[in-house]
Design an enzyme around this catalytic site. Structure first.
Site, PDB file in Angstrom:
ATOM      1  N   GLU A 190       0.807  -1.230   0.000  1.00 31.78           N
ATOM      2  CA  GLU A 190       0.000   0.000   0.000  1.00 31.78           C
ATOM      3  C   GLU A 190       0.837   1.276   0.000  1.00 31.78           C
ATOM      4  OE1 GLU A 190      -0.685  -2.570   2.006  1.00 31.78           O
ATOM      5  OE2 GLU A 190      -2.713  -3.175   1.430  1.00 31.78           O
ATOM      6  N   HIS A 259      -9.304  -4.801  11.568  1.00 37.32           N
ATOM      7  CA  HIS A 259     -10.053  -4.684  10.313  1.00 37.32           C
ATOM      8  C   HIS A 259     -11.379  -3.953  10.489  1.00 37.32           C
ATOM      9  CE1 HIS A 259      -7.140  -7.630   8.981  1.00 37.32           C
ATOM     10  NE2 HIS A 259      -7.600  -7.577   7.755  1.00 37.32           N
TER      11      HIS A 259
END
Lengths: 456, 336
Positions: A190, A259
């Site tokens: 990322e 998450h």
């Protein structure tokens, strides 16, 4: 011509220092780069080098002198055969310079912020336009496909966006239509691909970066903020990053603390970013098309749980929704509920329950978080005199906290009760089903808050 | 490391040598002046000087063509001068004035020129590396043959995003030249104190990226290596790494007393390897120029730098309205 050697500033904060030691004496010939003196700052002893070449004509400040102010003349350098000018002229000149240096940074910025826009209540599409039931997932895909057809410089990059057809199947079919040049699978990296996409935007392209979830964008947040959001300003308007960072944000289900986080309030704080969080499929389509066309970096916060939900989307060639325009999803008179994204499901459910109990709630879907349509919120609060905000994120530094502040400053006299912020609980998301349920918002909590502000 | 003073190449013209001399001297004199203005309090914050490293950017710019891009870190004054940005606009940005390249809003570490394809000036160590690969990505996407020079230091070479970028740059054959300006010290930490694999360019081998080590004190060696790198990229063979061994004479920034190395180490480098002196020697011994010729150039450069310094003092501070401009674009800035 004689040159004054001035006490140098040797750190960003140095105002004065000690002239510890002279490394030259009067009459010495010096060249550029020769060490003239040792100077002690508050942090270190620094060597002070000559910039010009010449002869040390006169030393004005003796070694060992403490508290020598920056820009005080400490010596005079002359050319061969030149006389040293008399002392009084030197002193006067350096005092003048000192004054100039001190007066320079003392200005305070004038607050010249433009006025907020007036509430815009025009509907997103006309009554006679045909609508079609569409999922949020399809709406997002359609928005990207339409914009990629419209502009060759738009491309999609992210993990599993191409051959896998999207980890959440948002990019289904895009590889087939646009090919591998414009629908690009990245390695799991990322930080790197957010930086590459930002560089591509500097270079004139219009990247859409998909984060598999916004939790992983934490790895990339330096590029989102320091590279994408600030470059237009730092370059004096020469270049910026026209791009979209998108993906699911907030809690999914049973995936635990790492998450399940709502980042809306984080990104909302950054000048240079635009931040949107759609609720319905029409929001998703209209806002994503606007985001792709916008010349600024846009944070586009989706929600995994909403992907499969169906909503009416107008059948139009080019349906867009402007940023900074909230939508009144349900009109009411007793209390204003402000929410966005999945928070809207709790807000609307609560409004239904409240209606059965005779409380009329007005529900505002913010959609755009930055810029925020505070006019629509304020107009509603001036009518209902009460407000409850609803979001999944944590309470401290929340979107609702900001809205409360705006209401307090601009509609204080209209309030009949303190604003209540319904938020996720102030804990990392637990895994156990029962604990997770308690960590998340419920419609009942929103109902309770609305009853509290209406004193029922 | 190649020999310290290679014999002058017969195919290098006097004109080329004089060009290198002039450009390196401009950087050195400009930086000395910037140091002086910093000492006077006219330049604030961080100010990282390029003195000693001049051959790196001058050599690589000599290998570049119109339209090639460049991006670097916060030690950026030399890169801007070498790619032809006006010294007046650079100095005025250092003093935070309206006439600066970013209208005074960027400062020493954050300067840009769309016209000269200079994409900054970035203050976060290593962040410019994926940005540079992204610029190269945009050129490949558009189908032109431009290359992007992406400069970073030996310190940044330990950042994770550099290797994330190596991986994707090679995977996608991006036309990017990674230039590691290895000046031996990441602020105060020497290369050997930060890694057990001090050959930084060889790390590219893990990703299949070609590269080489270059004598960064020799402008001609840098230019030749740059030409190999450019040819590699333009041929569509993907990225290339140049680890350019150089040396900074001054501290990391203006407030660094540089106690982590000896004065002798610096002096030895200045005496034996100085990039400007090397070219000066070649010009004089090769009878390409006389002492008088070089003095005239020195004088000319000094005038340019003084003019820049004057401009940077006279240019007004930005209008207070500038506080609120350039936060959001209303239209997409077009490529120059």
């Amino acid at each position: 011509m004689a040159i004054e050697i001035l006490m140098p500033a040797l750190s960003p904060t140095m105002e004065e220092g000690t002239l510890a030691k002279w490394m030259v004496k009067e009459g010495d010939k010096v060249a550029s780069g020769d060490i003239l003196a040792e100077i002690e700052t508050d942090k270190a002893t620094m060597e002070f080098e000559a910039v010009d070449e010449g002869i040390i004509g006169k030393i004005l400040i003796e070694a060992g002198t403490e508290g020598v102010k920056v820009n005080t003349a400490i010596a005079v350098m002359v050319e061969e055969g030149e006389d040293v000018p008399d002392d009084s002229a030197q002193a006067e000149k350096s005092a003048e310079k000192e004054e100039k240096a001190e007066s320079a940074p003392a200005k305070t910025p004038a607050a010249a912020k433009p006025a907020a826009p007036v509430a815009d209540v025009t509907p997103d599409w006309a009554d006679d336009v045909e609508v079609k039931a569409t999922t949020v997932r399809e709406a997002l895909r359609d928005a990207m496909a339409e914009e990629m057809r419209r502009d060759d410089n738009v491309f999609l990059m992210g993990e599993e966006v191409a051959e896998y057809q999207g980890a959440y199947k948002i990019s289904q079919g895009l590889l087939d239509e646009f090919g591998a040049k414009r629908v690009i699978d990245t390695p799991i990296t990322e930080h790197g691909f957010a930086g590459i996409a930002t560089g591509a935007a500097f270079g004139g392209l219009k990247p859409i970066v998909e984060f598999m979830t916004f939790n992983f964008a934490m790895q990339a947040i330096d590029h989102i903020i320091n590279s994408a959001a600030k470059t237009l300003y730092m370059s004096g308007g020469q270049m910026g990053a026209p791009m979209v960072f998108r993906g699911p944000n907030g809690a999914a289900a049973r995936v635990g603390a790492q998450h399940s986080q709502d980042y809306t309030a984080w990104y909302m704080q950054i000048p240079g970013l635009k931040v949107v969080a759609p609720y319905s499929a029409a929001d998703a389509k209209g806002l994503l098309k606007t985001a792709i066309r916008d010349p600024n970096p846009v944070i586009f916060l989706e929600n995994e749980i909403m992907y499969g939900k169906s909503f009416d989307v107008p059948v139009m060639d080019d349906f867009t929704i402007p940023f900074g325009k909230a939508k009144i999803e349900r009109e009411g008179t007793d209390v204003t509920i402000v929410s966005f994204s999945i928070g809207m499901t709790y807000a609307l459910k609560a409004a239904e329950i409240l209606a059965e109990e005779g409380i009329s709630a007005e529900v505002i879907n913010l959609r755009s978080i930055r810029p925020m349509d505070t006019e629509t919120i304020l107009a509603s609060v001036r009518k209902t005199n009460r407000c409850v905000t609803v979001e999944e994120g944590w309470p401290q530094g929340s979107v609702g906290g900001y809205i409360s502040n705006v209401i307090m400053q601009q509609a204080f006299d209209y309030l009949d009760a303190p604003v209540i912020n319904c938020t996720g609980k102030d804990v990392p998301m637990p895994y156990a089903a029962n604990l997770e349920k308690h960590a998340l918002l419920t419609a009942d909590e929103v109902v309770e808050a609305c009853k509290s502000v209406t004193y029922r | 490391m190649p020999p310290k003073k290679p014999a002058p190449k017969s195919n290098v013209s006097a004109e080329e040598l004089l060009g290198h001399y002039r450009e390196m001297l401009l950087i050195r004199r400009f930086e000395e002046k910037a140091g002086q203005l910093y000492g006077m309090g006219l330049i604030g914050g961080f100010c990282h000087l390029y003195i000693g490293q001049e051959a790196v950017v001058v050599g690589l710019e000599a290998a570049a063509s119109e339209g090639d891009k460049r991006v670097t870190s916060y030690r950026d004054h030399g890169h801007m001068l070498a790619c032809g940005m006006d010294p007046k606009g650079i100095m005025a940005e250092l003093t935070g004035r309206e006439g600066g390249f970013s209208k005074g809003k960027g400062g020493s570490m954050h300067m840009f020129s769309k016209e000269k394809h200079f994409y900054g000036g970035h203050g976060i160590v290593g962040a410019q590396v994926p940005l540079g690969a992204g610029l190269a990505f945009s050129d490949k996407y558009k189908g032109n043959d431009r290359v992007t020079f992406t400069y970073f230091g030996d310190g940044a070479a330990n950042q994770g995003q550099v290797y994330e970028t190596y991986n994707m740059a090679q995977l996608w054959d991006l036309p990017v030249i990674f230039v590691i300006e290895n000046n031996g010290y990441a602020m105060g930490t020497s290369v050997v104190r930060s890694t057990k694999s001090p050959s930084l360019w060889e790390r590219g081998a893990a990703y299949g990226i070609a590269g080489e080590e270059v004598d960064g004190m020799n402008v001609l060696a840098v230019k030749e290596a740059g030409e190999r790198a450019v040819a590699h990229c333009r041929a569509g063979k993907g990225p290339y790494i140049l680890e350019v061994k150089t040396y900074r004479y001054r501290g990391h920034s203006m407030s660094d007393p540089a106690k982590y190395r000896t004065r002798d180490e610096v002096q030895k480098m200045r005496d034996e390897r100085d990039p400007i002196e090397q070219i000066r020697d070649m010009l004089l011994t090769g009878k390409h120029a006389t002492d008088e010729d070089l003095k005239a150039i020195d004088k000319e450069i000094k005038a340019v730098v003084n003019e820049a310094a004057e401009f940077s003092k006279e240019s007004p501070e930005p209008h207070l309205d500038e506080l609120w401009t350039d936060i959001y674009a209303t239209e997409i800035p077009q490529e120059a």
